[in-house]
Structures are given as C-alpha cells and as structure tokens.
Design a protein around this motif. Sequence first.
Motif, short mmCIF file in Angstrom:
data_model
loop_
_atom_site.label_atom_id
_atom_site.label_comp_id
_atom_site.label_asym_id
_atom_site.label_seq_id
_atom_site.Cartn_x
_atom_site.Cartn_y
_atom_site.Cartn_z
N THR A 33 3.39 -6.57 12.70
CA THR A 33 3.44 -7.33 13.95
C THR A 33 3.03 -6.51 15.18
N LYS A 34 3.07 -5.19 15.10
CA LYS A 34 2.86 -4.39 16.31
C LYS A 34 1.62 -3.50 16.27
N THR A 35 0.84 -3.60 15.20
CA THR A 35 -0.40 -2.80 15.16
C THR A 35 -1.59 -3.69 14.84
N ARG A 36 -2.76 -3.20 15.17
CA ARG A 36 -3.99 -3.85 14.70
C ARG A 36 -4.97 -2.76 14.32
N ARG A 37 -5.91 -3.14 13.44
CA ARG A 37 -6.87 -2.15 12.98
C ARG A 37 -8.10 -2.17 13.89
N ASN A 38 -8.55 -0.99 14.31
CA ASN A 38 -9.76 -0.88 15.11
C ASN A 38 -10.66 0.11 14.38
N GLY A 39 -11.52 -0.41 13.50
CA GLY A 39 -12.34 0.47 12.66
C GLY A 39 -11.44 1.29 11.75
N GLN A 40 -11.52 2.61 11.85
CA GLN A 40 -10.72 3.51 11.01
C GLN A 40 -9.31 3.69 11.56
N THR A 41 -9.10 3.22 12.79
CA THR A 41 -7.87 3.55 13.49
C THR A 41 -6.86 2.41 13.46
N LEU A 42 -5.61 2.77 13.19
CA LEU A 42 -4.52 1.81 13.29
C LEU A 42 -3.91 1.99 14.67
N VAL A 43 -3.95 0.91 15.48
CA VAL A 43 -3.53 1.03 16.87
C VAL A 43 -2.20 0.33 17.11
N HIS A 44 -1.28 1.02 17.74
CA HIS A 44 -0.03 0.42 18.21
C HIS A 44 -0.38 -0.38 19.45
N MET A 45 -0.26 -1.71 19.37
CA MET A 45 -0.89 -2.57 20.39
C MET A 45 -0.32 -2.34 21.78
N ILE B 124 3.29 0.59 1.32
CA ILE B 124 3.03 0.19 2.71
C ILE B 124 2.09 1.22 3.37
N ALA B 125 2.34 2.50 3.10
CA ALA B 125 1.48 3.56 3.65
C ALA B 125 0.05 3.39 3.17
N ALA B 126 -0.10 3.04 1.89
CA ALA B 126 -1.45 2.85 1.33
C ALA B 126 -2.13 1.65 1.99
N GLU B 127 -1.37 0.56 2.16
CA GLU B 127 -1.93 -0.65 2.76
C GLU B 127 -2.44 -0.35 4.18
N PHE B 128 -1.68 0.43 4.93
CA PHE B 128 -2.06 0.72 6.32
C PHE B 128 -2.80 2.06 6.47
N GLN B 129 -3.12 2.67 5.33
CA GLN B 129 -3.89 3.92 5.29
C GLN B 129 -3.27 5.01 6.14
N LEU B 130 -1.97 5.21 5.94
CA LEU B 130 -1.25 6.25 6.68
C LEU B 130 -0.77 7.33 5.71
N PRO B 131 -0.93 8.61 6.08
CA PRO B 131 -0.37 9.67 5.23
C PRO B 131 1.14 9.75 5.40
N ILE B 132 1.81 10.33 4.40
CA ILE B 132 3.27 10.49 4.44
C ILE B 132 3.63 11.97 4.40
N LEU B 133 4.45 12.37 5.37
CA LEU B 133 5.10 13.68 5.33
C LEU B 133 6.59 13.40 5.16
N ALA B 134 7.14 13.73 3.99
CA ALA B 134 8.55 13.45 3.75
C ALA B 134 9.41 14.60 4.24
N ASP B 135 10.40 14.28 5.06
CA ASP B 135 11.36 15.29 5.51
C ASP B 135 12.49 15.33 4.49
N ALA B 136 12.33 16.25 3.52
CA ALA B 136 13.30 16.38 2.43
C ALA B 136 14.20 17.58 2.68
N ALA B 137 14.43 17.86 3.97
CA ALA B 137 15.17 19.07 4.37
C ALA B 137 16.32 19.41 3.44
N ALA B 138 17.11 18.41 3.08
CA ALA B 138 18.34 18.68 2.33
C ALA B 138 18.29 18.13 0.90
#
Length: 380
Positions: A118-130, A157-171
């Motif tokens: 609901t809060k982003t749109r795709r602009n070419g390669q870029t996912l924009v927070h509207m 969901i990350a794959a659908e929106f083409q976003l990389p994941i950095l997991a904070d597995a500190a503990a």
Amino acid sequence: MILLSIPNIGETEEAYLRECVRTNFVSSVGPFVDRFEIGVASLHGGTKGVATSAGTTALHVGLVALGVQPGDMVICPSFTFVATANAIAHQHAVPWLMDVNSGCWTLDPDVLEAELKTKTRRNGQTLVHMESGRKVAAIVPVYTLGTPASMERISAIAAEFQLPILADAAAAIGVTYKGQTLNDLADLTSFSFNGNKTITTGGGGMLIGKNAEALALARHLSTTARTSPDYDYDRVGYNYRMTNIQAAIGCAQLERLPSFLMRKRQVRDRYNDAFRNRRGITLFPQPQDLESACWFSGLVLDPVVQPPIKDICVALKADGIEARSFWKPLHEQKPYQHCPRSDLTVTESFWRNVITLPCSTMITDAELEKTVEAVDRILV
Ligand SMILES: *Cc1c(COP(=O)(O)O)cnc(C)c1O
C-alpha cells in the motif's frame, strides 16, 4: 549479586589469549580470526564469515555491501535493540519501523506485505516509498531473543519486491530454522559477541550469508577497502575488523557453545515451569515449531494484576538479584521517533510489561532457585 547475563570466561580463553601474547598476533590479522570466521560460519551452514569489531559494525558494513545508499529507507522492526537502527542511520538511511507478531516478537510478515503493497510503487528498478519519495533498499528482520523471524514468508515477500535481506541474528547463535541453516536464510546474517550475548569476544560481531558477492564486499570494506599493500584503496572503507585477541576468546567460547545453549534453555524452562498458568503472567513467546537460542529469559507481567516492573526490580535488588525491563522500541527513542512506521499495536501491547531475569550461562542451580523463590514472593 546474581547478574542478568554476564560473560563466562575460563581456562581455554586464558590459554588462547596467552597464545596471542606469545606469538605476538594481537591485532586484526591472525590465526584465531580465520579459525573463528570458519568456526561460526560452518556452524550455520556457511564456509567463512567476516569477523568485525562489533555487531553494530557488522550490520553497518552489511548494509553498505547490500547497496544501501544515503537517503534510502531500510525496513526493520520497531521492537529491537537500538543498534539495528543505528547501523541504518550510520549509512544515512532511514529506518522504516514495522510491528512484530505476538507469537515470537519478530517482524510480522503480514504487516510487511501490507505496508509494501500500500505504501510503495515501482519506478523501473527502484521501489519507492510514496510518501517520502525515498528508495526502499533492504529488509532487516531481527531474530528476537535468539528466535528466527518468519523467514519463509519474509523471503517470499522480499523476492516479490526485489529487496535484499540482512538478518540481525545478534543473539541467535547456534540455531537452525525448520531444518534450514541460518547462513542460507538471508543474503547476509549478522551476529554480536558483546559481553551480554550467549558467547562473547569482549566486543565483536560477524557476518555470514548466502550472498557470496556481498559477503566478499563486506570483507573488503571492513578492511579499509585496501586493494594492495602499497596504500591503494578503491572505496571509502572502514576499520571494522576483529582483532586476534578478540577472536581468541571467541574460539574458546565457540567450543563451549553447546553447553552454554543448553544452560540458557534450562534457565528458560525453569522460569516457565515456575510461573506458568499464574494470573497476570505470560511466558516469553516460544512457538512450537521454532528453535530458539533462548538468549534472555523473563516474564511478561499484566500491569493490572502485578506490581510495577520498577518496584519488582528494586525488591529483587535488595535480595541480591539483578532484573531489568527490556527494549524500549525505536519509535519511543529520540533519534527515531519521527521515522515512518506501520501500525504498532502488538509492540505497544507488551513492551512495557517485559521483565528480564538472570540468565547467565554460569548461573548455578542454587542461584536459579533463589531467583525463582524471590520472584515468586514479590509477584502477586
Ligand atoms: C546486541 C545486539 C546488537 C548489537 O551488537 P553490538 O555487538 O553491541 O554492537 C544488534 N542487534 C541486536 C538485536 C542485539 O541484541
């Protein structure tokens, strides 16, 4: 005093430290660094990690390696330790704060999906927070209390929106996720070896991950982005490497990890057994199908029934027992209160009611019983 979560340092640590002194390998190159990087990574299904000076610096260099640029937006839960957001801010990016689920206090995939839809749109390669016009650059789920987030949903969901994941597995050192290794769950995954974590290096962190290119870049960037011994550099790099002294302690700790994890789980079980089914008390969340490193133990107290947490901590202190409240979420923090956020109903419903209890790996049975008895007496 029975302390909350303190280092457990012994003879192996001392022997390995002596070896650093004897061999003169005290700085950021040395055999213990390699051994620790291989040891931690292989424990989680990887080959070799990138050891860093802290969990925070691992997160920061991980974000840079995944392409997060100044001005970008990075998604993380509001309910986390401040370091998650600090690492994002160190890259001059903006945290987009989202709610957690009540089942394990980790990033809620339903909220993540709805927000992105609901809060982003795709602009070419870029996912924009509207609303802000910023590029959304990455997702940082946090493995709260050592329990992995809902990674099959979050990955989809990350794959659908083409976003990389950095997991904070500190503990979350030493756990698997539904038969999968932590290494393969995200592009990059970071650990912390701060003094209050399950294993410590005094201070330190590490990146592992399935994105070999990003991991190699993180290694390069954390070593000042040096390209040759002749003082050549190809990027703005960081002096973020772990020293051989830190890694020496880490190698000794890693040998003892199985017993540390067992003790952490025994402590959690003891508190759960003692306070299960009591009015005004909920146990720390533990989904049946998820393994947890049980980093911290404690209780969730209904403020209508139980005394204020501050008062309980004061009363326990008089008995020689350290207890504390837990993370105040990011949207309540001065530097992050204006960050964009999802509805945070779940976070708001519990964070004020969490009390953490002593859970050091060297806590004795007698100390544990003393704590249970004191908490039992002070609570309604
Ligand atoms: C401990 C922790 C960190 C940061 O680690 P440092 O080594 O103290 O920099 C980051 N995220 C979470 C969730 C933590 O618990």
